[in-house]
Design a protein around this motif. Structure first.
Motif, PDB file in Angstrom:
ATOM      1  N   PHE A  38       0.845  -1.193   0.000  1.00  0.00           N
ATOM      2  CA  PHE A  38       0.000   0.000   0.000  1.00  0.00           C
ATOM      3  C   PHE A  38       0.879   1.240   0.000  1.00  0.00           C
ATOM      4  CE2 PHE A  38      -2.279   3.325   2.489  1.00  0.00           C
ATOM      5  CZ  PHE A  38      -3.285   3.576   1.576  1.00  0.00           C
ATOM      6  N   ASP A  39       0.588   2.144  -0.914  1.00  0.00           N
ATOM      7  CA  ASP A  39       1.242   3.453  -0.939  1.00  0.00           C
ATOM      8  C   ASP A  39       2.768   3.329  -0.984  1.00  0.00           C
ATOM      9  OD1 ASP A  39       0.608   6.127  -1.197  1.00  0.00           O
ATOM     10  OD2 ASP A  39       0.692   6.534   0.959  1.00  0.00           O
ATOM     11  N   GLY A  40       3.255   2.378  -1.767  1.00  0.00           N
ATOM     12  CA  GLY A  40       4.688   2.186  -1.921  1.00  0.00           C
ATOM     13  C   GLY A  40       5.337   1.308  -0.870  1.00  0.00           C
ATOM     14  N   GLU A  41       4.588   0.875   0.113  1.00  0.00           N
ATOM     15  CA  GLU A  41       5.120   0.039   1.183  1.00  0.00           C
ATOM     16  C   GLU A  41       4.668  -1.401   0.940  1.00  0.00           C
ATOM     17  OE1 GLU A  41       5.376   0.117   6.058  1.00  0.00           O
ATOM     18  OE2 GLU A  41       4.018   1.463   5.031  1.00  0.00           O
ATOM     19  N   THR A  42       5.546  -2.357   1.136  1.00  0.00           N
ATOM     20  CA  THR A  42       5.198  -3.766   0.922  1.00  0.00           C
ATOM     21  C   THR A  42       5.398  -4.559   2.204  1.00  0.00           C
ATOM     22  OG1 THR A  42       7.454  -4.247   0.182  1.00  0.00           O
ATOM     23  CG2 THR A  42       5.835  -3.672  -1.524  1.00  0.00           C
ATOM     24  N   GLY A  43       4.938  -5.801   2.179  1.00  0.00           N
ATOM     25  CA  GLY A  43       5.117  -6.692   3.319  1.00  0.00           C
ATOM     26  C   GLY A  43       4.181  -6.429   4.479  1.00  0.00           C
ATOM     27  N   LEU A  44       3.036  -5.808   4.207  1.00  0.00           N
ATOM     28  CA  LEU A  44       2.100  -5.452   5.281  1.00  0.00           C
ATOM     29  C   LEU A  44       1.169  -6.617   5.622  1.00  0.00           C
ATOM     30  CD1 LEU A  44       1.009  -1.937   3.966  1.00  0.00           C
ATOM     31  CD2 LEU A  44       2.727  -2.430   5.714  1.00  0.00           C
ATOM     32  N   SER A  45       0.886  -6.779   6.901  1.00  0.00           N
ATOM     33  CA  SER A  45      -0.144  -7.732   7.332  1.00  0.00           C
ATOM     34  C   SER A  45      -1.503  -7.092   7.072  1.00  0.00           C
ATOM     35  CB  SER A  45       0.003  -8.038   8.827  1.00  0.00           C
ATOM     36  OG  SER A  45      -0.352  -6.888   9.595  1.00  0.00           O
ATOM     37  N   ILE A  46      -2.551  -7.864   7.217  1.00  0.00           N
ATOM     38  CA  ILE A  46      -3.889  -7.310   7.005  1.00  0.00           C
ATOM     39  C   ILE A  46      -4.180  -6.194   8.007  1.00  0.00           C
ATOM     40  CG2 ILE A  46      -5.135  -8.997   8.424  1.00  0.00           C
ATOM     41  CD1 ILE A  46      -7.308  -8.955   6.155  1.00  0.00           C
ATOM     42  N   SER A  47      -3.735  -6.354   9.241  1.00  0.00           N
ATOM     43  CA  SER A  47      -3.951  -5.316  10.256  1.00  0.00           C
ATOM     44  C   SER A  47      -3.170  -4.042   9.924  1.00  0.00           C
ATOM     45  CB  SER A  47      -3.541  -5.818  11.643  1.00  0.00           C
ATOM     46  OG  SER A  47      -4.386  -6.869  12.038  1.00  0.00           O
ATOM     47  N   GLU A  48      -1.948  -4.210   9.442  1.00  0.00           N
ATOM     48  CA  GLU A  48      -1.144  -3.043   9.071  1.00  0.00           C
ATOM     49  C   GLU A  48      -1.740  -2.329   7.860  1.00  0.00           C
ATOM     50  OE1 GLU A  48       3.326  -4.462  10.415  1.00  0.00           O
ATOM     51  OE2 GLU A  48       2.448  -5.290   8.570  1.00  0.00           O
ATOM     52  N   LEU A  49      -2.222  -3.108   6.903  1.00  0.00           N
ATOM     53  CA  LEU A  49      -2.850  -2.519   5.726  1.00  0.00           C
ATOM     54  C   LEU A  49      -4.077  -1.704   6.126  1.00  0.00           C
ATOM     55  CD1 LEU A  49      -3.149  -2.238   2.628  1.00  0.00           C
ATOM     56  CD2 LEU A  49      -4.502  -4.354   2.700  1.00  0.00           C
ATOM     57  N   TYR A  50      -4.915  -2.263   6.976  1.00  0.00           N
ATOM     58  CA  TYR A  50      -6.110  -1.561   7.443  1.00  0.00           C
ATOM     59  C   TYR A  50      -5.723  -0.247   8.127  1.00  0.00           C
ATOM     60  CZ  TYR A  50     -10.510  -0.602   9.797  1.00  0.00           C
ATOM     61  OH  TYR A  50     -11.666  -0.004  10.238  1.00  0.00           O
ATOM     62  N   ARG A  51      -4.778  -0.334   9.036  1.00  0.00           N
ATOM     63  CA  ARG A  51      -4.368   0.857   9.789  1.00  0.00           C
ATOM     64  C   ARG A  51      -3.814   1.931   8.857  1.00  0.00           C
ATOM     65  NH1 ARG A  51       0.328   2.560  11.867  1.00  0.00           N
ATOM     66  NH2 ARG A  51       1.374   0.563  11.604  1.00  0.00           N
ATOM     67  N   ARG A  52      -2.951   1.552   7.951  1.00  0.00           N
ATOM     68  CA  ARG A  52      -2.353   2.534   7.039  1.00  0.00           C
ATOM     69  C   ARG A  52      -3.406   3.172   6.128  1.00  0.00           C
ATOM     70  NH1 ARG A  52       1.684  -0.152   8.694  1.00  0.00           N
ATOM     71  NH2 ARG A  52       3.837   0.374   8.678  1.00  0.00           N
ATOM     72  N   CYS A  53      -4.314   2.362   5.637  1.00  0.00           N
ATOM     73  CA  CYS A  53      -5.363   2.873   4.746  1.00  0.00           C
ATOM     74  C   CYS A  53      -6.269   3.860   5.485  1.00  0.00           C
ATOM     75  CB  CYS A  53      -6.166   1.702   4.195  1.00  0.00           C
ATOM     76  SG  CYS A  53      -7.298   2.162   2.887  1.00  0.00           S
ATOM     77  N   LEU A  54      -6.715   3.481   6.685  1.00  0.00           N
ATOM     78  CA  LEU A  54      -7.591   4.366   7.457  1.00  0.00           C
ATOM     79  C   LEU A  54      -6.879   5.643   7.879  1.00  0.00           C
ATOM     80  CD1 LEU A  54     -10.609   3.880   8.591  1.00  0.00           C
ATOM     81  CD2 LEU A  54      -9.541   1.969   7.413  1.00  0.00           C
ATOM     82  N   GLU A  55      -5.646   5.525   8.312  1.00  0.00           N
ATOM     83  CA  GLU A  55      -4.917   6.713   8.764  1.00  0.00           C
ATOM     84  C   GLU A  55      -4.657   7.667   7.599  1.00  0.00           C
ATOM     85  OE1 GLU A  55      -1.474   5.400  10.978  1.00  0.00           O
ATOM     86  OE2 GLU A  55      -2.713   4.724  12.655  1.00  0.00           O
ATOM     87  N   LYS A  56      -4.350   7.125   6.421  1.00  0.00           N
ATOM     88  CA  LYS A  56      -4.079   8.002   5.280  1.00  0.00           C
ATOM     89  C   LYS A  56      -5.334   8.742   4.841  1.00  0.00           C
ATOM     90  CE  LYS A  56      -2.600   8.295   0.544  1.00  0.00           C
ATOM     91  NZ  LYS A  56      -1.944   7.677  -0.593  1.00  0.00           N
ATOM     92  N   HIS A  57      -6.455   8.051   4.782  1.00  0.00           N
ATOM     93  CA  HIS A  57      -7.653   8.648   4.195  1.00  0.00           C
ATOM     94  C   HIS A  57      -8.600   9.305   5.195  1.00  0.00           C
ATOM     95  CE1 HIS A  57      -6.606   7.305   0.234  1.00  0.00           C
ATOM     96  NE2 HIS A  57      -6.357   6.108   0.721  1.00  0.00           N
ATOM     97  N   THR A  58      -8.403   9.061   6.485  1.00  0.00           N
ATOM     98  CA  THR A  58      -9.274   9.687   7.485  1.00  0.00           C
ATOM     99  C   THR A  58      -8.502  10.568   8.451  1.00  0.00           C
ATOM    100  OG1 THR A  58      -9.088   7.916   9.127  1.00  0.00           O
ATOM    101  CG2 THR A  58     -10.817   7.689   7.445  1.00  0.00           C
ATOM    102  N   LYS A  59      -7.209  10.376   8.520  1.00  0.00           N
ATOM    103  CA  LYS A  59      -6.330  11.088   9.469  1.00  0.00           C
ATOM    104  C   LYS A  59      -6.620  10.668  10.915  1.00  0.00           C
ATOM    105  CE  LYS A  59      -4.750  13.385   5.971  1.00  0.00           C
ATOM    106  NZ  LYS A  59      -4.019  12.564   5.063  1.00  0.00           N
ATOM    107  N   LEU A  60      -7.388   9.593  11.095  1.00  0.00           N
ATOM    108  CA  LEU A  60      -7.667   9.074  12.434  1.00  0.00           C
ATOM    109  C   LEU A  60      -6.651   7.995  12.776  1.00  0.00           C
ATOM    110  CD1 LEU A  60     -11.546   8.641  12.156  1.00  0.00           C
ATOM    111  CD2 LEU A  60     -10.307  10.474  13.323  1.00  0.00           C
TER     112      LEU A  60
END
Length: 117
Positions: A23-45
């Motif tokens: 996601f966003d140029g980063e690889t090797g993410l677990s499903i939990s890490e992917l969720y966190r990164r996606c939510l933080e990027k698009h919601t700032k939460l």
């Protein structure tokens, strides 16, 4: 709304890649890490430490298979229908508009493609 769309994007990514995720140029993410990164990027939460939102999100595993974004599309269609109702000369709550809504959308239901309605 940004949380919903971030979750829809996450759902699409989970169902279109194999783990580990990227996601966003980063690889090797677990499903939990992917969720966190996606939510933080698009919601700032920021996700609360020690929580696992994916574990309680049943849409991911009950056959939706990347269909969570469909809720957003239903909002788009509903807004389009409502806009047309507001522009009707008889008014949005008239019997004429109610009949048209029934005959063109509610009555046929899933027997016609959405684009044909």
């Amino acid at each position: 709304q940004s949380r919903y769309f971030a979750m829809a994007l996450f759902d699409l990514m989970v169902h279109s890649q194999s783990a580990p995720y990227g996601f966003d140029g980063e690889t090797g993410l677990s499903i939990s890490e992917l969720y966190r990164r996606c939510l933080e990027k698009h919601t700032k939460l920021l996700q609360l430490p020690g929580t696992h939102p994916c574990a309680s999100w049943y849409h991911l595993v009950i056959g939706y298979d990347a269909g969570y974004y469909g809720y957003g599309w239903s909002d788009v269609y509903a807004a389009d229908v409502f806009e047309n109702m507001l522009q009707a000369p008889a008014g949005p709550l008239s019997a004429e508009i109610g009949r048209r809504l029934h005959d063109e959308i509610l009555g046929p239901c899933a027997t016609r493609p959405g684009g044909a309605m």
